[in-house]
Design an enzyme around this catalytic site. Sequence first.
Site, PDB file in Angstrom:
ATOM      1  CG  HIS A 134     -12.200 -34.020   9.290  1.00  0.00           C
ATOM      2  ND1 HIS A 134     -11.256 -33.550  10.177  1.00  0.00           N
ATOM      3  CD2 HIS A 134     -12.593 -32.950   8.554  1.00  0.00           C
ATOM      4  CE1 HIS A 134     -11.093 -32.253   9.994  1.00  0.00           C
ATOM      5  NE2 HIS A 134     -11.881 -31.860   9.016  1.00  0.00           N
TER       6      HIS A 134
ATOM      7  CG  PHE B 279      -7.538 -28.657   6.061  1.00  0.00           C
ATOM      8  CD1 PHE B 279      -7.923 -29.257   7.259  1.00  0.00           C
ATOM      9  CD2 PHE B 279      -8.303 -28.889   4.925  1.00  0.00           C
ATOM     10  CE1 PHE B 279      -9.036 -30.076   7.316  1.00  0.00           C
ATOM     11  CE2 PHE B 279      -9.425 -29.705   4.979  1.00  0.00           C
ATOM     12  CZ  PHE B 279      -9.795 -30.305   6.165  1.00  0.00           C
TER      13      PHE B 279
ATOM     14  CG  ASP C 115     -15.881 -23.071  10.148  1.00  0.00           C
ATOM     15  OD1 ASP C 115     -15.145 -24.041  10.430  1.00  0.00           O
ATOM     16  OD2 ASP C 115     -16.705 -22.605  10.946  1.00  0.00           O
TER      17      ASP C 115
ATOM     18  CE1 TYR D 149      -7.277 -25.374  11.557  1.00  0.00           C
ATOM     19  CE2 TYR D 149      -5.952 -23.949  10.153  1.00  0.00           C
ATOM     20  CZ  TYR D 149      -6.319 -25.213  10.563  1.00  0.00           C
ATOM     21  OH  TYR D 149      -5.726 -26.315  10.007  1.00  0.00           O
TER      22      TYR D 149
END
Length: 233
Positions: A200, A89, A76, A78
């Site tokens: 990740h 990102f 989702d 920031y």
Amino acid sequence: MGGRYRTALETFLASPAAAGWRELGVFADGAAARAADAVDADAARGAVVAPSPEKAFAALSLTPLESVRVVILGQDPYPTPGHANGLAFSYVGGPRLPKSLVNIYRELADDLGRPVLRDGDLSDWARDGVLLLNTALTVREGASQAGSHLRLGWGAVTDAVIAHVSRSRPHVVFILWGNPAQAKRALIDERRHLVIASPHPSPLSAHRGFFGSRPFSQANDWLVAYGEKPVGW
């Protein structure tokens, strides 16, 4: 009358960039509209939502279906105020980049042998055919609000987008970082597409196999092998 996120959805669907997306069932059957309405309802209760409505559908707007060559899946946006621009990102805050993005840039530099990037805005990647898709398109702003909109209905929308790319595009690289992204792997036809899966890039997991995974060169090598244009990372 719909709120700002419902209006933003309708504006997106009316735009030329939505030509390949608007045929999805989630746009026709009201699922996306219900998710946008849920966001508007949260905002009406006082929540501050990121990104702004005009940026909520940026991933699909900047990367039309016919241009998709790579998909990078995030969770989702920031939640820090002013940092999200609708692309997974991607970051548009101050000079201090988020740690996950720092690690992405470190791996990119190591992979392709180039200087580490400093600008967090990934819009150029999106315009070059990289669909930077979050599983939830919105989030409440605030330090403890990550994941706050994961249950508002966006999952059905973004799952439909992933499946549609898999069905509709000839040769796409799906880059899945972390377990939540890899949980979407079943939506991808791996007979036609390449899946690159690794931990990740978060500092909590990057040293467990993200560093050294070379996703950027892998993606470009595979695209070139199938006659596709490489991405200008």
